[in-house]
Design a protein around this motif. Structure first.
Motif, PDB file in Angstrom:
ATOM      1  N   GLN A  93      30.802  11.229  29.375  1.00  0.00           N
ATOM      2  CA  GLN A  93      30.386  11.066  27.983  1.00  0.00           C
ATOM      3  C   GLN A  93      31.200  11.974  27.060  1.00  0.00           C
ATOM      4  O   GLN A  93      31.599  11.568  25.977  1.00  0.00           O
ATOM      5  N   GLN A  94      31.471  13.179  27.504  1.00  0.00           N
ATOM      6  CA  GLN A  94      32.280  14.092  26.686  1.00  0.00           C
ATOM      7  C   GLN A  94      33.701  13.572  26.539  1.00  0.00           C
ATOM      8  O   GLN A  94      34.300  13.697  25.474  1.00  0.00           O
ATOM      9  N   ASP A 107      33.534  10.871  23.984  1.00  0.00           N
ATOM     10  CA  ASP A 107      33.331  11.460  22.659  1.00  0.00           C
ATOM     11  C   ASP A 107      34.597  12.108  22.112  1.00  0.00           C
ATOM     12  O   ASP A 107      34.844  12.092  20.910  1.00  0.00           O
TER      13      ASP A 107
END
Length: 59
Positions: free
Chosen positions: A36-37, A40
């Motif tokens: 997810q990072q 992002d």
């Protein structure tokens, strides 16, 4: 500072990297958090195809 051989330093680094990779691979919440990072931060661009984003790799 202690004098160490290059071989000893490289061996420790490779061992630490291997342990880290195994730990991340077997810890689903940590793997999801890192993924997810990455999304992002823009490391993984969406190509608009849902089949790529829904693919999960399991052993």
């Amino acid at each position: 500072m202690f004098s160490q051989s290059l071989t000893a330093q490289l061996t420790r680094m490779v061992l630490l990297l291997g342990i880290t990779l195994v730990a991340v691979h077997h810890c689903e919440p940590l793997l999801e958090l890192l993924a997810q990072q990455a999304v992002d931060m823009g490391c993984h661009q969406n190509s608009g195809s849902e089949e790529h984003s829904s693919h999960l790799h399991h052993h």
